[in-house]
Motif scaffolding. Sequence first.
Motif, PDB file in Angstrom:
ATOM      1  N   GLY A 260       0.663  -1.124   0.089  1.00  0.00           N
ATOM      2  CA  GLY A 260       0.108  -0.027  -0.166  1.00  0.00           C
ATOM      3  C   GLY A 260       0.686   1.306   0.102  1.00  0.00           C
ATOM      4  N   ASN A 261       0.127   2.386  -0.102  1.00  0.00           N
ATOM      5  CA  ASN A 261       0.808   3.801  -0.276  1.00  0.00           C
ATOM      6  C   ASN A 261       0.858   4.478   0.944  1.00  0.00           C
ATOM      7  OD1 ASN A 261      -1.594   4.211  -1.802  1.00  0.00           O
ATOM      8  ND2 ASN A 261      -0.796   5.994  -1.710  1.00  0.00           N
ATOM      9  N   LYS A 262       1.850   5.243   1.169  1.00  0.00           N
ATOM     10  CA  LYS A 262       1.839   6.137   2.656  1.00  0.00           C
ATOM     11  C   LYS A 262       0.950   7.404   2.437  1.00  0.00           C
ATOM     12  CE  LYS A 262       6.123   4.841   4.774  1.00  0.00           C
ATOM     13  NZ  LYS A 262       7.384   5.704   5.024  1.00  0.00           N
ATOM     14  N   GLY A 263       0.307   7.866   3.134  1.00  0.00           N
ATOM     15  CA  GLY A 263      -0.148   9.339   3.191  1.00  0.00           C
ATOM     16  C   GLY A 263      -0.479  10.021   4.307  1.00  0.00           C
ATOM     17  N   GLY A 264      -1.202  10.937   4.289  1.00  0.00           N
ATOM     18  CA  GLY A 264      -1.461  11.760   5.547  1.00  0.00           C
ATOM     19  C   GLY A 264      -2.148  10.834   6.706  1.00  0.00           C
ATOM     20  N   MET A 265      -3.129  10.055   6.208  1.00  0.00           N
ATOM     21  CA  MET A 265      -3.774   9.071   6.995  1.00  0.00           C
ATOM     22  C   MET A 265      -3.222   7.930   7.556  1.00  0.00           C
ATOM     23  SD  MET A 265      -7.347   9.654   4.950  1.00  0.00           S
ATOM     24  CE  MET A 265      -8.365   8.389   5.833  1.00  0.00           C
ATOM     25  N   THR A 266      -1.861   7.526   6.939  1.00  0.00           N
ATOM     26  CA  THR A 266      -1.271   6.251   7.362  1.00  0.00           C
ATOM     27  C   THR A 266      -0.538   6.470   8.522  1.00  0.00           C
ATOM     28  OG1 THR A 266      -0.934   5.998   4.990  1.00  0.00           O
ATOM     29  CG2 THR A 266       0.491   4.754   6.675  1.00  0.00           C
ATOM     30  N   ASP A 267      -0.894   5.675   9.760  1.00  0.00           N
ATOM     31  CA  ASP A 267      -0.146   5.936  11.206  1.00  0.00           C
ATOM     32  C   ASP A 267       0.611   4.770  11.436  1.00  0.00           C
ATOM     33  OD1 ASP A 267      -2.223   4.115  12.029  1.00  0.00           O
ATOM     34  OD2 ASP A 267      -3.520   5.932  12.221  1.00  0.00           O
ATOM     35  N   ASP A 268       0.616   4.618  12.818  1.00  0.00           N
ATOM     36  CA  ASP A 268       1.836   3.480  13.218  1.00  0.00           C
ATOM     37  C   ASP A 268       1.173   2.436  13.386  1.00  0.00           C
ATOM     38  OD1 ASP A 268      -0.038   4.078  15.495  1.00  0.00           O
ATOM     39  OD2 ASP A 268       1.744   4.579  16.859  1.00  0.00           O
ATOM     40  N   PHE A 269      -0.013   1.924  13.060  1.00  0.00           N
ATOM     41  CA  PHE A 269      -0.855   0.864  12.978  1.00  0.00           C
ATOM     42  C   PHE A 269       0.042   0.088  11.844  1.00  0.00           C
ATOM     43  CE2 PHE A 269      -3.580  -2.075  10.999  1.00  0.00           C
ATOM     44  CZ  PHE A 269      -4.538  -2.685  11.944  1.00  0.00           C
ATOM     45  N   PHE A 270       0.520   0.528  10.712  1.00  0.00           N
ATOM     46  CA  PHE A 270       1.198  -0.115   9.844  1.00  0.00           C
ATOM     47  C   PHE A 270       2.608  -0.298  10.184  1.00  0.00           C
ATOM     48  CE2 PHE A 270      -2.498   1.780   8.059  1.00  0.00           C
ATOM     49  CZ  PHE A 270      -3.189   0.631   7.606  1.00  0.00           C
ATOM     50  N   ASN A 271       3.405  -1.235   9.732  1.00  0.00           N
ATOM     51  CA  ASN A 271       4.815  -1.488  10.200  1.00  0.00           C
ATOM     52  C   ASN A 271       5.337  -2.092   9.086  1.00  0.00           C
ATOM     53  OD1 ASN A 271       4.863  -0.942  13.057  1.00  0.00           O
ATOM     54  ND2 ASN A 271       3.872  -2.612  13.364  1.00  0.00           N
ATOM     55  N   HIS A 272       6.403  -1.347   8.243  1.00  0.00           N
ATOM     56  CA  HIS A 272       6.743  -1.684   7.125  1.00  0.00           C
ATOM     57  C   HIS A 272       7.555  -2.810   7.192  1.00  0.00           C
ATOM     58  CE1 HIS A 272       8.616  -1.148   3.168  1.00  0.00           C
ATOM     59  NE2 HIS A 272       9.876  -0.828   3.634  1.00  0.00           N
TER      60      HIS A 272
END
Length: 373
Positions: free
Chosen positions: A304-316
């Motif tokens: 998926g792609n990062k954006g202003g709504m992407t937070d620390d729920f996601f771990n690359h």
Amino acid sequence: MFGGVSDYAYYLSISLAKKGYEVYVMTSCDDRVIRSSFEDNLKVLPLVSNWGIKGLSQIIKEIKKINPDRIILQFVPHMYSYYGIPIYIALLSITIRVMRFRLITTFHELGIGFEFKRPKYWGIAILQKLIAYTLCIVSDKVVVSIESDRKILGFFDKKVYRVPIGSNILPLAIPDDEKKELREKISSSQEIIISTFGSNPRRNDLLIKVVRRLRDKNIRVKLLVIGKFPDNWIKMMRIKAKELKIEDAIYFTGFVGSEDAYRYLSVSDVFVILENIYSRGWGGVSTKSTSLASAFAAGLPIIGNKGGMTDDFFNHRDNIILVDSLDEEIISEEVIKLISDPVLMKDLKNGAIKTFETKLSWPVIAESYIQLF
């Protein structure tokens, strides 16, 4: 009824009932509303004919009759008002407070952002913000799904909690022979199946270009598009695929039920979701997306792609591969790296399953509400 918020209310109410709570779901009068009893202690009340002043009195009357310990309001501005300015919902929340009932407001959307260059929307943006603040003032607790929404409501920080939105597609046990048959229906045995899902078209136009680049690099790939999309969008996709000479590389399922949606996800190799990025800091993947939650439920490697709504729920490289921009070459390279690395594929699958089981399953989400109670 079909829709993300109704799915949320459906699964949350069932999960709370299964945990022993007596649950009443008050909703619109509509033939599509499911009235059957799911649990003995769950009752669906399609009583509201109008979300204006008339509906307000209906709701208050029923609340007095039920006398609940907690009231949970599922809030999206346009769900209660054609113009997205639900003043009567604000009045309802104030009335609930005056009646001394305890209110939890779940914000699925706060409203549109204030943009200086779009003066025609200033009035709506201001009124939506005032309504959101009113709901926060009179609510005992406030639930949002992403960090950026929590920051917008920062003035009420002590009563705002993050609870991610769960999957409206639940895991099924699917026999291997059934998976094999479905996979053969979609593609040849040598093709990598990249899936995407949801009624929102997102940037699937870009995903078609990614498929073209992958094929140019001699990677046999099939794009599986799961779900019902607008007819004009499907037509545009087919035209674009024809221009790029990859008509055979795309498989559209059309509308499918939740169980069939999971079956299609289960035969996918990779899930890709590309969200628009807006100038005001919005966009990118987030836990607002039930489609993304479904990919976690299916235990898929996700890009998926990062954006202003992407937070620390996601771990690359733990539960997702995050790309920094909507660039077809960058995305295609990430797909190649992923499918060429069995260890990373396995790690991402395990990360997706763990994320679903610990954060996105409905029993876990229901427990988050119980903690708020």
